[in-house]
Design a protein around this motif. Structure first.
Motif, PDB file in Angstrom:
ATOM      1  N   GLY A   1     -56.537 -40.845 -14.093  1.00 35.30           N
ATOM      2  CA  GLY A   1     -56.046 -40.971 -15.458  1.00 35.30           C
ATOM      3  C   GLY A   1     -54.799 -41.843 -15.522  1.00 35.30           C
ATOM      4  O   GLY A   1     -54.367 -42.429 -14.525  1.00 35.30           O
ATOM      5  N   TYR A   2     -54.210 -41.934 -16.705  1.00 36.08           N
ATOM      6  CA  TYR A   2     -53.046 -42.781 -16.918  1.00 36.08           C
ATOM      7  C   TYR A   2     -51.758 -42.017 -16.577  1.00 36.08           C
ATOM      8  O   TYR A   2     -51.518 -40.931 -17.096  1.00 36.08           O
ATOM      9  CB  TYR A   2     -52.971 -43.247 -18.370  1.00 36.08           C
ATOM     10  CG  TYR A   2     -54.170 -44.049 -18.830  1.00 36.08           C
ATOM     11  CD1 TYR A   2     -54.597 -45.161 -18.126  1.00 36.08           C
ATOM     12  CD2 TYR A   2     -54.867 -43.690 -19.993  1.00 36.08           C
ATOM     13  CE1 TYR A   2     -55.688 -45.918 -18.543  1.00 36.08           C
ATOM     14  CE2 TYR A   2     -55.954 -44.431 -20.430  1.00 36.08           C
ATOM     15  CZ  TYR A   2     -56.364 -45.535 -19.704  1.00 36.08           C
ATOM     16  OH  TYR A   2     -57.440 -46.268 -20.129  1.00 36.08           O
TER      17      TYR A   2
ATOM     18  N   MET B   1     -49.315 -36.634 -22.510  1.00 39.38           N
ATOM     19  CA  MET B   1     -48.982 -37.902 -23.139  1.00 39.38           C
ATOM     20  C   MET B   1     -50.226 -38.767 -23.273  1.00 39.38           C
ATOM     21  O   MET B   1     -51.059 -38.847 -22.363  1.00 39.38           O
ATOM     22  CB  MET B   1     -47.910 -38.627 -22.315  1.00 39.38           C
ATOM     23  CG  MET B   1     -47.177 -39.728 -23.051  1.00 39.38           C
ATOM     24  SD  MET B   1     -45.807 -40.423 -22.073  1.00 39.38           S
ATOM     25  CE  MET B   1     -44.672 -39.018 -22.107  1.00 39.38           C
ATOM     26  N   THR B   2     -50.362 -39.440 -24.425  1.00 38.76           N
ATOM     27  CA  THR B   2     -51.498 -40.323 -24.674  1.00 38.76           C
ATOM     28  C   THR B   2     -51.085 -41.356 -25.706  1.00 38.76           C
ATOM     29  O   THR B   2     -49.907 -41.448 -26.083  1.00 38.76           O
ATOM     30  CB  THR B   2     -52.725 -39.516 -25.149  1.00 38.76           C
ATOM     31  OG1 THR B   2     -53.858 -40.397 -25.239  1.00 38.76           O
ATOM     32  CG2 THR B   2     -52.473 -38.856 -26.498  1.00 38.76           C
ATOM     33  N   ILE B   3     -52.047 -42.155 -26.170  1.00 40.55           N
ATOM     34  CA  ILE B   3     -51.809 -43.080 -27.273  1.00 40.55           C
ATOM     35  C   ILE B   3     -52.929 -42.905 -28.297  1.00 40.55           C
ATOM     36  O   ILE B   3     -53.940 -42.247 -28.026  1.00 40.55           O
ATOM     37  CB  ILE B   3     -51.766 -44.557 -26.811  1.00 40.55           C
ATOM     38  CG1 ILE B   3     -53.140 -44.991 -26.266  1.00 40.55           C
ATOM     39  CG2 ILE B   3     -50.655 -44.794 -25.805  1.00 40.55           C
ATOM     40  CD1 ILE B   3     -53.295 -46.488 -26.111  1.00 40.55           C
ATOM     41  N   ASP B   4     -52.749 -43.497 -29.453  1.00 36.02           N
ATOM     42  CA  ASP B   4     -53.788 -43.518 -30.473  1.00 36.02           C
ATOM     43  C   ASP B   4     -54.705 -44.705 -30.166  1.00 36.02           C
ATOM     44  O   ASP B   4     -54.340 -45.858 -30.379  1.00 36.02           O
ATOM     45  CB  ASP B   4     -53.152 -43.675 -31.861  1.00 36.02           C
ATOM     46  CG  ASP B   4     -54.202 -43.710 -32.967  1.00 36.02           C
ATOM     47  OD1 ASP B   4     -55.416 -43.681 -32.655  1.00 36.02           O
ATOM     48  OD2 ASP B   4     -53.809 -43.798 -34.150  1.00 36.02           O
TER      49      ASP B   4
ATOM     50  N   ASN C   1     -52.734 -51.846 -22.127  1.00 34.10           N
ATOM     51  CA  ASN C   1     -53.299 -52.805 -21.175  1.00 34.10           C
ATOM     52  C   ASN C   1     -52.213 -53.618 -20.491  1.00 34.10           C
ATOM     53  O   ASN C   1     -52.264 -53.876 -19.281  1.00 34.10           O
ATOM     54  CB  ASN C   1     -54.278 -53.742 -21.886  1.00 34.10           C
ATOM     55  CG  ASN C   1     -55.669 -53.156 -21.987  1.00 34.10           C
ATOM     56  OD1 ASN C   1     -55.863 -51.966 -21.760  1.00 34.10           O
ATOM     57  ND2 ASN C   1     -56.640 -53.973 -22.341  1.00 34.10           N
ATOM     58  N   ARG C   2     -51.223 -54.028 -21.282  1.00 36.52           N
ATOM     59  CA  ARG C   2     -50.122 -54.806 -20.719  1.00 36.52           C
ATOM     60  C   ARG C   2     -49.407 -53.992 -19.639  1.00 36.52           C
ATOM     61  O   ARG C   2     -49.068 -54.508 -18.563  1.00 36.52           O
ATOM     62  CB  ARG C   2     -49.164 -55.187 -21.840  1.00 36.52           C
ATOM     63  CG  ARG C   2     -48.104 -56.208 -21.456  1.00 36.52           C
ATOM     64  CD  ARG C   2     -47.344 -56.648 -22.691  1.00 36.52           C
ATOM     65  NE  ARG C   2     -48.225 -57.386 -23.603  1.00 36.52           N
ATOM     66  CZ  ARG C   2     -48.088 -57.414 -24.922  1.00 36.52           C
ATOM     67  NH1 ARG C   2     -47.125 -56.733 -25.511  1.00 36.52           N
ATOM     68  NH2 ARG C   2     -48.928 -58.112 -25.663  1.00 36.52           N
ATOM     69  N   ALA C   3     -49.189 -52.709 -19.915  1.00 30.88           N
ATOM     70  CA  ALA C   3     -48.511 -51.841 -18.947  1.00 30.88           C
ATOM     71  C   ALA C   3     -49.365 -51.611 -17.707  1.00 30.88           C
ATOM     72  O   ALA C   3     -48.857 -51.621 -16.571  1.00 30.88           O
ATOM     73  CB  ALA C   3     -48.173 -50.507 -19.609  1.00 30.88           C
ATOM     74  N   LEU C   4     -50.669 -51.407 -17.895  1.00 27.85           N
ATOM     75  CA  LEU C   4     -51.566 -51.192 -16.759  1.00 27.85           C
ATOM     76  C   LEU C   4     -51.614 -52.406 -15.852  1.00 27.85           C
ATOM     77  O   LEU C   4     -51.556 -52.291 -14.614  1.00 27.85           O
ATOM     78  CB  LEU C   4     -52.974 -50.859 -17.255  1.00 27.85           C
ATOM     79  CG  LEU C   4     -53.162 -49.492 -17.916  1.00 27.85           C
ATOM     80  CD1 LEU C   4     -54.518 -49.405 -18.590  1.00 27.85           C
ATOM     81  CD2 LEU C   4     -52.996 -48.368 -16.894  1.00 27.85           C
ATOM     82  N   LEU C   5     -51.723 -53.591 -16.454  1.00 27.64           N
ATOM     83  CA  LEU C   5     -51.816 -54.809 -15.654  1.00 27.64           C
ATOM     84  C   LEU C   5     -50.507 -55.100 -14.929  1.00 27.64           C
ATOM     85  O   LEU C   5     -50.508 -55.585 -13.792  1.00 27.64           O
ATOM     86  CB  LEU C   5     -52.212 -55.991 -16.544  1.00 27.64           C
ATOM     87  CG  LEU C   5     -53.659 -55.965 -17.037  1.00 27.64           C
ATOM     88  CD1 LEU C   5     -53.883 -56.987 -18.133  1.00 27.64           C
ATOM     89  CD2 LEU C   5     -54.635 -56.207 -15.880  1.00 27.64           C
ATOM     90  N   ARG C   6     -49.394 -54.779 -15.552  1.00 27.89           N
ATOM     91  CA  ARG C   6     -48.106 -55.003 -14.904  1.00 27.89           C
ATOM     92  C   ARG C   6     -47.894 -54.010 -13.759  1.00 27.89           C
ATOM     93  O   ARG C   6     -47.461 -54.374 -12.661  1.00 27.89           O
ATOM     94  CB  ARG C   6     -46.976 -54.871 -15.925  1.00 27.89           C
ATOM     95  CG  ARG C   6     -45.575 -55.071 -15.328  1.00 27.89           C
ATOM     96  CD  ARG C   6     -44.533 -55.028 -16.426  1.00 27.89           C
ATOM     97  NE  ARG C   6     -44.653 -56.188 -17.306  1.00 27.89           N
ATOM     98  CZ  ARG C   6     -44.178 -56.245 -18.549  1.00 27.89           C
ATOM     99  NH1 ARG C   6     -43.560 -55.192 -19.071  1.00 27.89           N
ATOM    100  NH2 ARG C   6     -44.312 -57.341 -19.265  1.00 27.89           N
TER     101      ARG C   6
ATOM    102  N   ILE D   1     -59.233 -51.346 -19.260  1.00 21.39           N
ATOM    103  CA  ILE D   1     -59.037 -51.757 -17.874  1.00 21.39           C
ATOM    104  C   ILE D   1     -59.791 -50.881 -16.855  1.00 21.39           C
ATOM    105  O   ILE D   1     -60.469 -51.413 -15.970  1.00 21.39           O
ATOM    106  CB  ILE D   1     -57.532 -51.792 -17.524  1.00 21.39           C
ATOM    107  CG1 ILE D   1     -56.772 -52.731 -18.470  1.00 21.39           C
ATOM    108  CG2 ILE D   1     -57.325 -52.196 -16.059  1.00 21.39           C
ATOM    109  CD1 ILE D   1     -57.174 -54.167 -18.397  1.00 21.39           C
ATOM    110  N   PRO D   2     -59.721 -49.550 -16.921  1.00 14.66           N
ATOM    111  CA  PRO D   2     -60.367 -48.738 -15.879  1.00 14.66           C
ATOM    112  C   PRO D   2     -61.861 -49.026 -15.721  1.00 14.66           C
ATOM    113  O   PRO D   2     -62.359 -49.142 -14.596  1.00 14.66           O
ATOM    114  CB  PRO D   2     -60.118 -47.306 -16.351  1.00 14.66           C
ATOM    115  CG  PRO D   2     -58.869 -47.398 -17.167  1.00 14.66           C
ATOM    116  CD  PRO D   2     -58.980 -48.711 -17.877  1.00 14.66           C
TER     117      PRO D   2
END
Length: 301
Positions: free
Chosen positions: A16-17, A41-44, A55-60, A79-80
């Protein structure tokens, strides 16, 4: 209780994230986070800006991509699930490499419809070091992908496909050799079908009627004449012309019902072998089809 399907064992997002880690790397993400009923914690995910920032955070954080952005309304890939395809391709290539996962730029991969996000080359090059060539028909996507490469100092070749009827023709040169091709084809046959798919996704998110897609998408990314089967049919037909220039041809297949007609087309093309690789991703199962013209005895990296 049934076990929830999991991502590929090598997928960094299997657990998970990790929002705390992501926010350390990308503090802007924190403004988009909320708590679900369990307090996690999550996002909408119906918020386009939130998905883009995630996505920007995952790729970074996971793939060392400092700059990543795409034009408004263009496809913002999850991304996953996308990187799962890469990991299963690595397993496929390992069969031709004494069961060792292949790493390094000697492995050549061709991404058909690479898109503005460049998601497969970004993740695949980081995870395995393969040399990627990205192809797209849309000049805006090519421009966006080129900026991502330039801003991150990446060595990924980009080629523009100028004929909408062509898949490999015009982008594979006479001296090109690839170990694998990958593709996430447009899966709708018309604008109307794409719109219905949009409404279905929004209903699943509990948001009612909307013409927006939480992951975006331009026409060329979402639909083409003949839909998914039509696109893959052209891919199979044209793969015969470059059969000796690629070890494995592959494409995602979004609808399980499409596998039977696609398999018939592959038999007609007289491929040496074809197979369906299933990928479990959360609540759903996706898949890709792979085919090769090389007999098993001749498959070697």
């Amino acid at each position: 209780m049934a076990t929830k399907p999991m991502l590929h064992p090598r997928n960094q997002h299997r657990a998970g994230y990790d929002f705390e880690r992501l926010i350390v790397q990308t503090p802007e993400l924190e403004a988009f986070t909320t708590r679900n009923p369990r307090g996690r914690m999550t996002i909408d995910f119906s918020d386009v800006d939130a998905v883009r920032m995630l996505n920007r955070a995952l790729l970074r954080t996971h793939y060392d991509i400092d700059f990543w952005d795409i034009p408004a309304t263009y496809l913002c890939p999850p991304i996953p699930g996308r990187v799962d395809y890469i990991h299963y391709l690595a397993d496929l290539l390992a069969e031709c490499n004494d069961h060792e996962i292949p790493h390094g730029r000697e492995i050549k991969a061709l991404d058909i419809g690479t898109g503005a996000s460049l998601v497969y080359p970004l993740t695949g090059q980081h995870e395995y070091g393969w040399e990627f060539t990205g192809v797209d028909i849309d000049p805006v996507s090519i421009k966006s992908a080129a900026e991502i490469c330039d801003r991150n100092g990446l060595n990924i070749e980009l080629r523009r496909q100028t004929d909408p009827e062509d898949i490999f023709d015009g982008v594979i040169g006479p001296d090109d050799i690839f170990h694998v091709t990958l593709c996430n084809p447009p899966f709708h046959a018309s604008v109307e079908q794409a719109d219905k798919g949009t409404q279905r996704k929004w209903r699943n998110l509990g948001k009612g009627h909307s013409k927006k897609l939480n992951f975006g998408g331009q026409n060329a990314e979402l639909w083409c004449p003949g839909g998914e089967i039509g696109f893959i049919a052209r891919m199979i037909e044209q793969s015969m012309d470059v059969a000796d220039q690629c070890l494995w041809f592959t494409s995602l297949v979004s609808k399980k019902d499409n596998l039977q007609p696609i398999s018939r087309l592959l038999r007609k093309a007289r491929v040496a072998e074809s197979r369906v690789v299933e990928m479990a991703q959360g609540q759903k199962t996706s898949r890709f089809i792979a085919w090769t013209y090389y007999p098993e005895a001749q498959r070697s990296l």
